[in-house]
Design a protein around this motif. Structure first.
Motif, PDB file in Angstrom:
ATOM      1  N   ASP A 167       0.788  -1.232   0.000  1.00  0.00           N
ATOM      2  CA  ASP A 167       0.000   0.000   0.000  1.00  0.00           C
ATOM      3  C   ASP A 167       0.822   1.285   0.000  1.00  0.00           C
ATOM      4  OD1 ASP A 167       1.078  -0.038   2.526  1.00  0.00           O
ATOM      5  OD2 ASP A 167      -0.847  -0.228   3.583  1.00  0.00           O
ATOM      6  N   LEU A 168       2.148   1.188  -0.171  1.00  0.00           N
ATOM      7  CA  LEU A 168       3.055   2.333  -0.168  1.00  0.00           C
ATOM      8  C   LEU A 168       3.157   3.009   1.196  1.00  0.00           C
ATOM      9  CD1 LEU A 168       2.183   4.075  -3.583  1.00  0.00           C
ATOM     10  CD2 LEU A 168       4.209   2.687  -3.071  1.00  0.00           C
ATOM     11  N   ARG A 169       2.586   2.383   2.245  1.00  0.00           N
ATOM     12  CA  ARG A 169       2.633   2.986   3.576  1.00  0.00           C
ATOM     13  C   ARG A 169       3.415   2.127   4.560  1.00  0.00           C
ATOM     14  NH1 ARG A 169      -2.167   4.070   1.212  1.00  0.00           N
ATOM     15  NH2 ARG A 169      -2.936   6.236   1.261  1.00  0.00           N
ATOM     16  N   SER A 170       3.108   0.843   4.592  1.00  0.00           N
ATOM     17  CA  SER A 170       3.768  -0.077   5.506  1.00  0.00           C
ATOM     18  C   SER A 170       4.766  -0.921   4.726  1.00  0.00           C
ATOM     19  CB  SER A 170       2.724  -0.974   6.179  1.00  0.00           C
ATOM     20  OG  SER A 170       3.340  -1.929   7.022  1.00  0.00           O
ATOM     21  N   TRP A 171       6.022  -0.932   5.180  1.00  0.00           N
ATOM     22  CA  TRP A 171       7.098  -1.592   4.441  1.00  0.00           C
ATOM     23  C   TRP A 171       7.745  -2.670   5.306  1.00  0.00           C
ATOM     24  CZ3 TRP A 171       8.087  -0.496  -0.659  1.00  0.00           C
ATOM     25  CH2 TRP A 171       7.434   0.636  -1.182  1.00  0.00           C
ATOM     26  N   THR A 172       8.066  -3.818   4.669  1.00  0.00           N
ATOM     27  CA  THR A 172       8.676  -4.961   5.345  1.00  0.00           C
ATOM     28  C   THR A 172      10.040  -5.239   4.740  1.00  0.00           C
ATOM     29  OG1 THR A 172       6.510  -5.940   5.761  1.00  0.00           O
ATOM     30  CG2 THR A 172       8.424  -7.400   5.926  1.00  0.00           C
ATOM     31  N   TYR A 173      11.041  -5.335   5.604  1.00  0.00           N
ATOM     32  CA  TYR A 173      12.405  -5.592   5.123  1.00  0.00           C
ATOM     33  C   TYR A 173      12.486  -6.962   4.460  1.00  0.00           C
ATOM     34  CZ  TYR A 173      17.496  -6.191   5.144  1.00  0.00           C
ATOM     35  OH  TYR A 173      18.804  -6.412   4.775  1.00  0.00           O
ATOM     36  N   ASP A 174      13.151  -7.012   3.306  1.00  0.00           N
ATOM     37  CA  ASP A 174      13.206  -8.249   2.507  1.00  0.00           C
ATOM     38  C   ASP A 174      14.636  -8.694   2.210  1.00  0.00           C
ATOM     39  OD1 ASP A 174      11.767 -10.326   1.081  1.00  0.00           O
ATOM     40  OD2 ASP A 174      12.502  -9.391  -0.761  1.00  0.00           O
ATOM     41  N   GLY A 175      15.635  -8.052   2.813  1.00  0.00           N
ATOM     42  CA  GLY A 175      17.001  -8.532   2.674  1.00  0.00           C
ATOM     43  C   GLY A 175      17.817  -7.821   1.610  1.00  0.00           C
ATOM     44  N   VAL A 176      18.909  -8.448   1.224  1.00  0.00           N
ATOM     45  CA  VAL A 176      19.872  -7.881   0.279  1.00  0.00           C
ATOM     46  C   VAL A 176      19.497  -8.319  -1.138  1.00  0.00           C
ATOM     47  CG1 VAL A 176      22.295  -7.730  -0.386  1.00  0.00           C
ATOM     48  CG2 VAL A 176      21.675  -7.924   2.044  1.00  0.00           C
ATOM     49  N   ALA A 177      19.183  -7.350  -1.992  1.00  0.00           N
ATOM     50  CA  ALA A 177      18.837  -7.669  -3.376  1.00  0.00           C
ATOM     51  C   ALA A 177      20.074  -7.940  -4.222  1.00  0.00           C
ATOM     52  CB  ALA A 177      18.037  -6.526  -3.989  1.00  0.00           C
ATOM     53  N   LEU A 178      21.162  -7.209  -3.943  1.00  0.00           N
ATOM     54  CA  LEU A 178      22.400  -7.351  -4.699  1.00  0.00           C
ATOM     55  C   LEU A 178      23.530  -6.762  -3.878  1.00  0.00           C
ATOM     56  CD1 LEU A 178      23.792  -8.102  -7.421  1.00  0.00           C
ATOM     57  CD2 LEU A 178      23.246  -5.793  -8.224  1.00  0.00           C
ATOM     58  N   ALA A 179      24.703  -7.399  -3.928  1.00  0.00           N
ATOM     59  CA  ALA A 179      25.867  -6.905  -3.181  1.00  0.00           C
ATOM     60  C   ALA A 179      27.134  -7.235  -3.957  1.00  0.00           C
ATOM     61  CB  ALA A 179      25.925  -7.539  -1.795  1.00  0.00           C
ATOM     62  N   ARG A 180      28.174  -6.430  -3.726  1.00  0.00           N
ATOM     63  CA  ARG A 180      29.478  -6.685  -4.351  1.00  0.00           C
ATOM     64  C   ARG A 180      30.553  -5.984  -3.541  1.00  0.00           C
ATOM     65  NH1 ARG A 180      32.499  -4.989  -9.572  1.00  0.00           N
ATOM     66  NH2 ARG A 180      33.182  -6.965 -10.470  1.00  0.00           N
ATOM     67  N   SER A 181      31.654  -6.652  -3.320  1.00  0.00           N
ATOM     68  CA  SER A 181      32.747  -6.095  -2.533  1.00  0.00           C
ATOM     69  C   SER A 181      33.564  -5.118  -3.360  1.00  0.00           C
ATOM     70  CB  SER A 181      33.653  -7.220  -2.031  1.00  0.00           C
ATOM     71  OG  SER A 181      34.816  -6.681  -1.416  1.00  0.00           O
TER      72      SER A 181
END
Length: 416
Positions: A167-181
């Motif tokens: 609903d663009l109001r309440s947001w739930t963390y979903d982790g790392v989408a992409l990472a690189r060192s």
């Protein structure tokens, strides 16, 4: 000397464009803005400009400014969902402005001139040792909405973190989408923080594009190509999109035809006496070819062309040039003064401006856009931008080989 078609603020400092939206026959372009300064400061505002295309923008009023718990209003995005419009921006506090918070704002009028700040909807997740967190990008997905935020781990890992919402109001963390060192340097180094990471699809290819940052140094725009599914991006390749010290902060938007495009902040363009600093690039239309991201000047640029200059001479200081050659030399002069020299080989272009020289990958036709002090150079292999110093005597373009086409560019609305 102020550019004519490249957006600049009337006064003050600007950097990142963002929230670019086409609506009801005109574009709305928002941007990072520090009034009454010639250098960046953390108390950024969101400026606002509108126009029929992105080369004909007129500055309006400040959309969002510090206050109400925010010391700085940093980069973010704008989302339209039916009758609802929301800006998601990075709210910062001094002195620890590296770790931002993602806050919502809502328009108070139909012209998007006044905005009301809402809730902080996302904060840096617990359990990650972050030194930077900022720049939300929101896209619609089958299950609702997904937000990506750029982050830097203390160990030097650049990350795009993800949240979901219905609903663009309440947001739930979903982790790392992409990472690189940052220790990974081949085929392209992508730094320790991705500023403005944006995920999209072009020509059937999933892409992440971002700014490359490391230790408070702004480098260039880079990207990943691969496969995106359910909030995770599996990178198959990495590429560099921009070269030189000009371009930074690519901003993804859809043009009037719904096609993916980018606009950039161009660094180093300023007029101390007039009291302004920073410019925005022309818009670029995106495509994919052989696993690489390709940015081509948008058709709105060609729409501003006047009649072809058969002798290579342009009365003003604004021109659009196409040079089709695999090898040779091109020179741009202003009066008796050389402005620009390009030496072309099959795979590179050596660009010389005064005592400065850059080697830029080049493929196919070289597109050169000159607008007063702004130079933009585009080929299928990448983009380059820099500051030039013409006199007021018009431009003379000549080339030793290949086909050369020179068009004066006609103004729309004044920038700034």
């Amino acid at each position: 000397m102020r550019p004519t078609l490249h957006f600049t603020a009337r006064t003050g400092w600007i950097n990142d464009p963002h929230g670019i939206t086409h609506r009801d026959g005109q574009y709305h372009a928002f941007f990072q803005y520090v009034p009454d300064r010639m250098s960046w400061a953390p108390n950024c505002h969101w400026g606002h400009a509108t126009g029929p295309d992105l080369l004909s923008l007129t500055e309006t009023s400040v959309a969002i400014e510090p206050g109400d718990g925010d010391d700085g209003i940093w980069t973010g995005c704008l989302v339209v969902d039916g009758d609802e419009t929301v800006i998601f921006y990075t709210a910062t506090s001094v002195p620890d402005f590296g770790i931002g918070r993602i806050r919502a704002a809502h328009p108070l009028d139909a012209d998007w001139l006044e905005w009301r700040k809402g809730d902080v909807v996302v904060e840096a997740p617990d359990g990650l040792d972050l030194i930077a967190f900022r720049d939300p990008f929101v896209r619609r997905e089958a299950s609702g909405w997904r937000m990506f935020v750029g982050a830097a781990h203390r160990d030097g890992t650049a990350m795009a973190l993800a949240w979901t919402s219905t609903d663009l109001r309440s947001w739930t963390y979903d982790g790392v989408a992409l990472a690189r060192s940052a220790t990974e340097r081949e085929p392209v180094w992508m730094g320790a923080l991705w500023e403005c990471p944006q995920f999209f699809q072009v020509d059937g290819v999933d892409v992440m594009v971002s700014s490359v940052w490391d230790a408070d140094v702004l480098h260039y725009a880079g990207y990943a190509t691969g496969a995106y599914r359910d909030g995770r991006f599996d990178a198959a390749g990495w590429g560099r999109l921009t070269y030189g010290d000009g371009y930074y902060a690519p901003s993804l938007f859809l043009d009037a035809a719904g096609r993916p495009c980018l606009s950039f902040w161009i660094r180093g363009v300023a007029d101390e006496q007039a009291g302004w600093a920073g410019a925005h690039s022309v818009p670029f239309l995106l495509s994919a070819a052989d696993g690489a991201l390709v940015a081509t000047p948008h058709s709105d640029v060609a729409a501003h062309r006047g009649d072809r200059a058969d002798d290579g001479r342009v009365a003003g200081l604004i021109a659009d040039i196409e040079w089709d050659a695999t090898a040779g030399e091109l020179t741009v002069a202003s009066g008796e003064a050389p402005v620009l020299h390009i030496f072309r080989s099959p795979e590179t272009a050596v660009v010389t401006i005064g005592d400065d020289e850059w080697t830029v990958p080049a493929s196919g036709t070289l597109r050169i856009i000159l607008d007063g002090p702004v130079l933009e150079l585009a080929t299928a292999a990448g983009l380059f931008a820099a500051t030039v110093h013409p006199t007021a005597e018009g431009l003379q373009v000549s080339a030793s080989a290949g086909t050369l086409e020179v068009f004066p560019l006609m103004t729309g609305s004044s920038s700034g």
